[in-house]
Design an enzyme around this catalytic site. Structure first.
Site, PDB file in Angstrom:
ATOM      1  N   SER A   1      19.284   2.665  70.527  1.00 14.33           N
ATOM      2  CA  SER A   1      20.542   3.384  70.598  1.00 14.33           C
ATOM      3  C   SER A   1      20.456   4.655  71.429  1.00 14.33           C
ATOM      4  O   SER A   1      21.465   5.221  71.815  1.00 14.33           O
ATOM      5  CB  SER A   1      21.011   3.739  69.182  1.00 14.33           C
ATOM      6  OG  SER A   1      20.086   4.587  68.534  1.00 14.33           O
TER       7      SER A   1
ATOM      8  N   SER B   1      15.008   2.318  68.631  1.00  6.95           N
ATOM      9  CA  SER B   1      15.890   3.066  69.531  1.00  6.95           C
ATOM     10  C   SER B   1      15.160   4.030  70.454  1.00  6.95           C
ATOM     11  O   SER B   1      15.719   4.465  71.458  1.00  6.95           O
ATOM     12  CB  SER B   1      16.912   3.862  68.709  1.00  6.95           C
ATOM     13  OG  SER B   1      17.721   2.991  67.951  1.00  6.95           O
TER      14      SER B   1
ATOM     15  N   LYS C   1      19.912  13.532  72.235  1.00  3.26           N
ATOM     16  CA  LYS C   1      20.762  12.446  71.759  1.00  3.26           C
ATOM     17  C   LYS C   1      21.854  13.014  70.860  1.00  3.26           C
ATOM     18  O   LYS C   1      21.587  13.905  70.044  1.00  3.26           O
ATOM     19  CB  LYS C   1      19.900  11.434  70.996  1.00  3.26           C
ATOM     20  CG  LYS C   1      20.626  10.179  70.517  1.00  3.26           C
ATOM     21  CD  LYS C   1      19.634   9.248  69.838  1.00  3.26           C
ATOM     22  CE  LYS C   1      20.293   7.966  69.338  1.00  3.26           C
ATOM     23  NZ  LYS C   1      19.308   7.058  68.704  1.00  3.26           N
TER      24      LYS C   1
END
Length: 605
Positions: A155, A179, A81
């Site tokens: 996210s 997330s 990420k």
């Protein structure tokens, strides 16, 4: 709606390493095939930075001269990420005004690189990790693995999609409010949110630093647990990392799981979601669980504190360190976090007091259970719907996730089937801190009852050994410690749980020792005329094993027993001097049969 994509290589860790060992594939060949495959999914906007051949060459060269047997993640591709640093590669947190080129990789990334894993790229996310839907990015909204018109969840959007499409074996995300779980549920994969503070967050750009943790997306729960174990190393310079602890609760062949009432779930968008949840309850019951009705109210009240309380100010603080002006922030993120301006230091303390009171209530609920089951999120949404109502729909996505880090619980999201429109839906199992591997074990068993494929691919779901909780050990018992017998409490009082009933290898003689009560047997290993003896294998936290052993009387002791499947297990053995006055009862095959025969004899007399 498209699904069941066929990746060029099945990326399960064991399968990959088998290919490498046989010479049927090399890491370099794998990456070349993945390059071609991922190019077909540009409409997903899942990558912010896909590594070039030159950028990944150092990682390939590191593997030269090594073998799959020397490195546990040899040649295993993974995604990161883009709020987690990879040395020399820009970190953007999905904002075009942010470009951090780190001199060092994040601590967890370093552990995975040392294990032989190869980074493929940095993935898209909701900007500053603020959002649960995957659309709040300067690099475009991230599309779902099954259909690019639907949200990926966030996210950690691109990380989940990369795993679900079979581009990587696993991916790192972060989880502050959900997330690491919502994108897993919406893409039909496993999402593990470990205990807060278990993995180092050094090298992770903060979102809400007191609540941030690194999460793991994987094809299966067992593979998620393997990555967790390899990434879990002590970082002496990380002020946020906690010292590893044994799990507070283990899970045996039978367990109790909490189930909120249907009116507390509020699954209104898709009525079939309630049916999928009910089916999951039935699956858990079939696996040995007993469903217990619970009140979700205190958990939901804690969840409301996250965005309606002063933790929003902490998110503001993190962003202020990265951008110069508010107009450099995604407008939805900016509007959401503007609420942080209203909170005072007094509000922060009041919220902490309120949270402490709620945690006392939620801990009391969890203390009577092994785990609690909830949906991961109520429903998927289209990207168009999310853009039209970005705040309200995003809040819906966090209904069952926002409380988890505030209350310091472990959680894993696992697939639970498909809605009538073909989009995936998932559930979450959660429990106390340090129950990560325990939850993963149950999640893996549940996963196999729900589906036989991985993510959005046609890859078969592999059969794998369930993960074993760290800092626990197994002990085999054969007499008065068996379930239902007088000394069994010495196990259960220490939190031990029954793992399985089995037999020893046929290399033991079994004796009823003199004396009692309690009456006790002894096992003696022999290579001649041995018998297979029934035993129970129990698992207990290792920090309680010492006091258990201290209570074992002479001539019994602890050694290694060979089981019928050829494995060895810590268990009760007997010194030869214990044979004085003992009776050979090997022909009974076990203590239960012997005691039953004794009871029959006494009745006849």
């Amino acid at each position: 709606m498209t699904k069941d994509f066929t990746p060029p290589v099945r990326l399960d860790i064991d399968h990959l390493q088998s290919l490498y060992r046989s010479g049927g594939l090399t890491p370099r060949q794998l990456l070349d095939r993945l390059d071609d495959y991922q190019a077909a999914f540009t409409d997903r906007n899942l990558w912010i930075h896909y590594l070039t051949p030159d950028e990944r060459e150092p990682f390939l060269q590191t593997l030269e001269g090594e073998s799959p047997d020397s490195l546990p993640l040899y040649g295993v591709p993974f995604a990161i990420k883009d709020n987690i640093h990879l040395r020399g590669i820009p970190t953007t947190v999905a904002n075009r005004h942010v470009r951090i080129v780190p001199d060092a990789s994040a601590f967890v990334v370093e552990q995975l690189l040392a294990a032989g894993a190869i980074p493929v790229g940095k993935t898209n996310l909701d900007q500053f990790a603020t959002g649960l839907n995957g659309t709040r990015s300067d690099f475009g909204p991230c599309g779902n693995a099954f259909d690019p018109d639907w949200i990926s969840g966030g996210s950690s959007a691109g990380s989940a999609v990369a795993v679900a499409l079979g581009m990587v074996s696993f991916a790192l995300g972060t989880d502050t409010a959900g997330s690491g779980r919502v994108p897993a549920a919406l893409n039909h994969i496993v999402g593990l949110k470990p205990t807060l503070g278990r993995l180092s967050v050094e090298g992770v750009v903060p979102a809400c630093q007191t609540l941030d943790c690194v999460s793991i997306f994987a094809r299966t729960a067992a593979q998620a647990d393997r990555v967790l174990t390899l990434a879990d190393r002590r970082n002496p310079t990380d002020a946020w990392q906690e010292h590893q602890q044994p799990p507070k609760r283990l899970m045996g062949q039978s367990f109790r799981f909490g189930v909120p009432a249907a009116d507390q779930l509020g699954l209104v968008e898709y009525p079939e979601a309630q049916a999928l949840f009910d089916a999951t309850v039935a699956h858990l019951e079939a696996l040995g669980g007993t469903a217990v009705d619970i009140d979700l109210t205190p958990f939901s009240e804690a969840a409301a504190l996250l965005y309606d309380g002063p933790w929003v100010s902490e998110r503001q603080l993190a962003i202020n360190d990265l951008v110069n002006t508010p107009d450099q922030v995604h407008p939805v993120v900016r509007d959401v976090l503007s609420a942080g301006d209203q909170f005072t230091a007094g509000d922060a303390f009041s919220a902490r007091y309120r949270l402490a009171a709620l945690k006392r209530r939620t801990d009391a609920v969890l203390a009577t259970l092994d785990t609690i089951l909830t949906p991961t999120c109520p429903a998927p949404y289209t990207i168009a719907d999310m853009m039209a109502d970005p705040v309200a729909l995003n809040a819906r996505l966090g209904a069952f996730t926002n409380f988890m880090n505030l209350l310091d619980y472990s959680a894993v999201s696992v697939p639970a089937g498909f809605l009538d429109n073909g989009m995936p839906w998932g559930v979450t199992l959660f429990g106390p801190a340090w129950s990560d591997s325990t939850l993963n074990g149950l999640a893996g068993r549940l996963h196999h009852r729900v589906t036989d494929t991985v993510g959005a691919t046609s890859d078969p779901l592999p059969d794998e050994q369930p993960p074993q909780p760290l800092r626990t050990l197994q002990v085999a018992v054969c007499g008065a410690h068996l379930a239902g017998y007088p000394l069994n409490h010495q196990l259960t009082d220490r939190g031990a749980v029954l793992v399985k009933r089995t037999r020893t290898a046929p290399r033991y003689r079994f004796y009823a020792l003199a004396g009692g009560p309690p009456y006790r047997p002894g096992l003696i290993r022999t290579e001649d005329r041995g018998a297979a003896i029934e035993v129970e294998v129990w698992r207990m936290p290792e920090d309680r094993f010492g006091s258990f052993v201290a209570g074992i009387p002479h001539p019994l002791g602890i050694g290694q027993l060979e089981l019928e499947d050829g494995t060895w297990c810590t268990g009760f053995i007997c010194e030869p001097c214990g044979m004085d006055g003992a009776t050979d009862i090997s022909d009974t095959g076990g203590w239960r049969r012997y005691m039953a025969s004794m009871a029959t004899t006494e009745t006849r007399q």
